[in-house]
Design a protein around this motif. Structure first.
Motif, PDB file in Angstrom:
ATOM      1  N   THR A 101    -115.136 -51.549 -36.588  1.00  0.00           N
ATOM      2  CA  THR A 101    -116.358 -52.111 -37.153  1.00  0.00           C
ATOM      3  C   THR A 101    -117.081 -51.206 -38.139  1.00  0.00           C
ATOM      4  N   SER A 102    -117.053 -49.902 -37.943  1.00  0.00           N
ATOM      5  CA  SER A 102    -117.875 -48.997 -38.747  1.00  0.00           C
ATOM      6  C   SER A 102    -117.143 -48.493 -39.980  1.00  0.00           C
ATOM      7  N   ALA A 103    -117.927 -47.992 -40.941  1.00  0.00           N
ATOM      8  CA  ALA A 103    -117.377 -47.310 -42.110  1.00  0.00           C
ATOM      9  C   ALA A 103    -117.378 -45.811 -41.837  1.00  0.00           C
ATOM     10  N   HIS A 104    -116.238 -45.163 -42.076  1.00  0.00           N
ATOM     11  CA  HIS A 104    -116.072 -43.753 -41.742  1.00  0.00           C
ATOM     12  C   HIS A 104    -116.066 -42.854 -42.977  1.00  0.00           C
ATOM     13  N   LEU A 105    -116.217 -43.470 -44.139  1.00  0.00           N
ATOM     14  CA  LEU A 105    -116.293 -42.726 -45.397  1.00  0.00           C
ATOM     15  C   LEU A 105    -117.163 -43.508 -46.358  1.00  0.00           C
ATOM     16  N   GLY A 106    -117.992 -42.761 -47.120  1.00  0.00           N
ATOM     17  CA  GLY A 106    -118.869 -43.413 -48.075  1.00  0.00           C
ATOM     18  C   GLY A 106    -119.069 -42.579 -49.320  1.00  0.00           C
ATOM     19  N   GLU A 107    -119.977 -43.055 -50.164  1.00  0.00           N
ATOM     20  CA  GLU A 107    -120.195 -42.469 -51.483  1.00  0.00           C
ATOM     21  C   GLU A 107    -120.554 -40.982 -51.438  1.00  0.00           C
ATOM     22  N   LEU A 108    -121.512 -40.597 -50.598  1.00  0.00           N
ATOM     23  CA  LEU A 108    -121.978 -39.220 -50.615  1.00  0.00           C
ATOM     24  C   LEU A 108    -120.905 -38.252 -50.143  1.00  0.00           C
ATOM     25  N   GLU A 109    -120.103 -38.676 -49.164  1.00  0.00           N
ATOM     26  CA  GLU A 109    -118.998 -37.820 -48.717  1.00  0.00           C
ATOM     27  C   GLU A 109    -118.008 -37.595 -49.855  1.00  0.00           C
ATOM     28  N   VAL A 110    -117.641 -38.667 -50.542  1.00  0.00           N
ATOM     29  CA  VAL A 110    -116.697 -38.543 -51.646  1.00  0.00           C
ATOM     30  C   VAL A 110    -117.276 -37.658 -52.742  1.00  0.00           C
ATOM     31  N   THR A 111    -118.555 -37.821 -53.047  1.00  0.00           N
ATOM     32  CA  THR A 111    -119.199 -37.011 -54.073  1.00  0.00           C
ATOM     33  C   THR A 111    -119.174 -35.534 -53.700  1.00  0.00           C
ATOM     34  N   SER A 112    -119.264 -35.253 -52.404  1.00  0.00           N
ATOM     35  CA  SER A 112    -119.218 -33.880 -51.925  1.00  0.00           C
ATOM     36  C   SER A 112    -117.807 -33.314 -51.916  1.00  0.00           C
ATOM     37  N   LEU A 113    -116.839 -34.121 -51.519  1.00  0.00           N
ATOM     38  CA  LEU A 113    -115.476 -33.638 -51.301  1.00  0.00           C
ATOM     39  C   LEU A 113    -114.662 -33.535 -52.586  1.00  0.00           C
ATOM     40  N   GLN A 114    -114.870 -34.449 -53.500  1.00  0.00           N
ATOM     41  CA  GLN A 114    -114.008 -34.544 -54.679  1.00  0.00           C
ATOM     42  C   GLN A 114    -114.010 -33.264 -55.520  1.00  0.00           C
ATOM     43  N   PRO A 115    -115.151 -32.629 -55.781  1.00  0.00           N
ATOM     44  CA  PRO A 115    -115.121 -31.404 -56.597  1.00  0.00           C
ATOM     45  C   PRO A 115    -114.365 -30.252 -55.946  1.00  0.00           C
ATOM     46  N   SER A 116    -114.153 -30.327 -54.626  1.00  0.00           N
ATOM     47  CA  SER A 116    -113.441 -29.257 -53.917  1.00  0.00           C
ATOM     48  C   SER A 116    -111.929 -29.412 -53.983  1.00  0.00           C
ATOM     49  N   GLY A 117    -111.465 -30.459 -54.645  1.00  0.00           N
ATOM     50  CA  GLY A 117    -110.029 -30.654 -54.800  1.00  0.00           C
ATOM     51  C   GLY A 117    -109.367 -31.400 -53.668  1.00  0.00           C
ATOM     52  N   VAL A 118    -110.173 -32.033 -52.784  1.00  0.00           N
ATOM     53  CA  VAL A 118    -109.593 -32.849 -51.719  1.00  0.00           C
ATOM     54  C   VAL A 118    -108.815 -33.995 -52.359  1.00  0.00           C
ATOM     55  N   ALA A 119    -107.592 -34.235 -51.855  1.00  0.00           N
ATOM     56  CA  ALA A 119    -106.685 -35.172 -52.527  1.00  0.00           C
ATOM     57  C   ALA A 119    -107.050 -36.632 -52.299  1.00  0.00           C
ATOM     58  N   GLY A 120    -107.644 -36.958 -51.136  1.00  0.00           N
ATOM     59  CA  GLY A 120    -107.966 -38.341 -50.849  1.00  0.00           C
ATOM     60  C   GLY A 120    -108.160 -38.555 -49.367  1.00  0.00           C
ATOM     61  N   ALA A 121    -108.255 -39.821 -48.969  1.00  0.00           N
ATOM     62  CA  ALA A 121    -108.476 -40.175 -47.570  1.00  0.00           C
ATOM     63  C   ALA A 121    -107.620 -41.369 -47.190  1.00  0.00           C
ATOM     64  N   VAL A 122    -107.077 -41.306 -45.979  1.00  0.00           N
ATOM     65  CA  VAL A 122    -106.336 -42.419 -45.387  1.00  0.00           C
ATOM     66  C   VAL A 122    -107.018 -42.721 -44.063  1.00  0.00           C
ATOM     67  N   ILE A 123    -107.546 -43.934 -43.918  1.00  0.00           N
ATOM     68  CA  ILE A 123    -108.429 -44.239 -42.801  1.00  0.00           C
ATOM     69  C   ILE A 123    -107.914 -45.444 -42.023  1.00  0.00           C
ATOM     70  N   ASP A 124    -107.535 -45.210 -40.782  1.00  0.00           N
ATOM     71  CA  ASP A 124    -107.256 -46.327 -39.877  1.00  0.00           C
ATOM     72  C   ASP A 124    -108.609 -46.787 -39.360  1.00  0.00           C
ATOM     73  N   GLY A 125    -109.376 -47.333 -40.281  1.00  0.00           N
ATOM     74  CA  GLY A 125    -110.760 -47.695 -40.027  1.00  0.00           C
ATOM     75  C   GLY A 125    -111.391 -48.182 -41.309  1.00  0.00           C
ATOM     76  N   GLY A 126    -112.708 -47.923 -41.480  1.00  0.00           N
ATOM     77  CA  GLY A 126    -113.441 -48.542 -42.573  1.00  0.00           C
ATOM     78  C   GLY A 126    -114.019 -47.591 -43.596  1.00  0.00           C
ATOM     79  N   VAL A 127    -114.396 -48.178 -44.736  1.00  0.00           N
ATOM     80  CA  VAL A 127    -115.029 -47.447 -45.826  1.00  0.00           C
ATOM     81  C   VAL A 127    -116.129 -48.319 -46.408  1.00  0.00           C
ATOM     82  N   ARG A 128    -117.163 -47.697 -46.980  1.00  0.00           N
ATOM     83  CA  ARG A 128    -118.230 -48.444 -47.644  1.00  0.00           C
ATOM     84  C   ARG A 128    -118.536 -47.792 -48.997  1.00  0.00           C
ATOM     85  N   ASP A 129    -119.509 -48.345 -49.717  1.00  0.00           N
ATOM     86  CA  ASP A 129    -119.833 -47.875 -51.075  1.00  0.00           C
ATOM     87  C   ASP A 129    -118.594 -47.946 -51.964  1.00  0.00           C
ATOM     88  N   THR A 130    -117.858 -49.018 -51.818  1.00  0.00           N
ATOM     89  CA  THR A 130    -116.536 -49.094 -52.436  1.00  0.00           C
ATOM     90  C   THR A 130    -116.574 -49.094 -53.960  1.00  0.00           C
TER      91      THR A 130
END
Length: 228
Positions: A101-130
């Motif tokens: 039911t819940s979203a486990h990744l959103g806009e602010l997390e991506v904004t924080s992680l992306q500049p650090s070179g994190v390659a991406g996310a694979v979620i057996d679950g949900g995402v928001r701020d798509t």
């Protein structure tokens, strides 16, 4: 399986290995894994790219959690921030959420992680701020979308640990490759051999494709190149 896979190969750096996987596609990798006896390395097919054309390649950084409506949101947020600091460059955050039911990744997390070179996310679950995540071009593979923030109803148990995601056992450092056909996990201990053999397979398939386009019969193309 090629003869090379049974002998010791020259070791390569993680960066070089990931570069090899970036040149591959998941069907070739899955076929080679099958030959190695690893027949269940592809995640649940309901886990798909957030946007057509998204691809991800990186080193697995497993994350494990569970639904819990008794959590303290500030404590959960604090653990999320701590976990984010541990995600390595070229890491793929791969979530075993045990949630529907819940979203486990959103806009602010991506904004924080992306500049650090994190390659991406694979979620057996949900995402928001798509829409924002799509605009940022951050690769995400997920099972569903939801506006509901997991901070208030989900417990982050552990990270950088063994997990089962989409029916596949994943360990830190395994290679994660995702494209339009799905997500496959390559165990770290055979990752170099699989990359070499998958490249060989892809080369053979290219030769078969060229032959077919030139009008060669399928049986003849198979007999010459040994794949179809």
């Amino acid at each position: 399986m090629s003869e090379q896979s049974s002998v010791e190969r020259e070791r390569v750096t993680d960066t070089e290995l990931l570069a090899k996987y970036e040149e591959l596609y998941t069907p070739a990798i899955a076929d080679v894994l099958h030959e190695y006896g690893h027949e269940e390395q592809t995640l649940d097919p309901q886990i798909t790219p957030l946007e057509d054309g998204m691809n991800v390649v990186g080193s697995a950084f497993p994350i494990v959690g569970r639904p819990n409506r008794s959590v303290d949101a500030d404590e959960v947020l604090g653990r999320f921030l701590e976990m984010h600091e541990d995600v390595p460059e070229d890491g793929v955050m791969i979530y075993d959420t045990n949630d529907t039911t819940s979203a486990h990744l959103g806009e602010l997390e991506v904004t924080s992680l992306q500049p650090s070179g994190v390659a991406g996310a694979v979620i057996d679950g949900g995402v928001r701020d798509t829409s924002v995540i799509r605009d940022r071009g951050f690769p995400v593979f997920n099972k569903y979308t939801s506006p509901v923030d997991c901070i208030f109803r989900w417990e982050l148990l552990d990270w950088n640990t063994d997990a089962v995601v989409g029916g596949v056992r994943v360990s830190p450092g395994d290679i994660v490759v995702g494209d339009g056909d799905g997500v496959v996990v390559v165990p770290q201990e055979i990752a170099e051999e699989v990359a070499e053999d998958a490249h060989d397979m892809a080369t053979s398939e290219d030769a078969v494709r060229d032959a077919l386009e030139e009008g060669v019969e399928a049986t003849e193309a198979y007999e010459e190149h040994g794949t179809f």
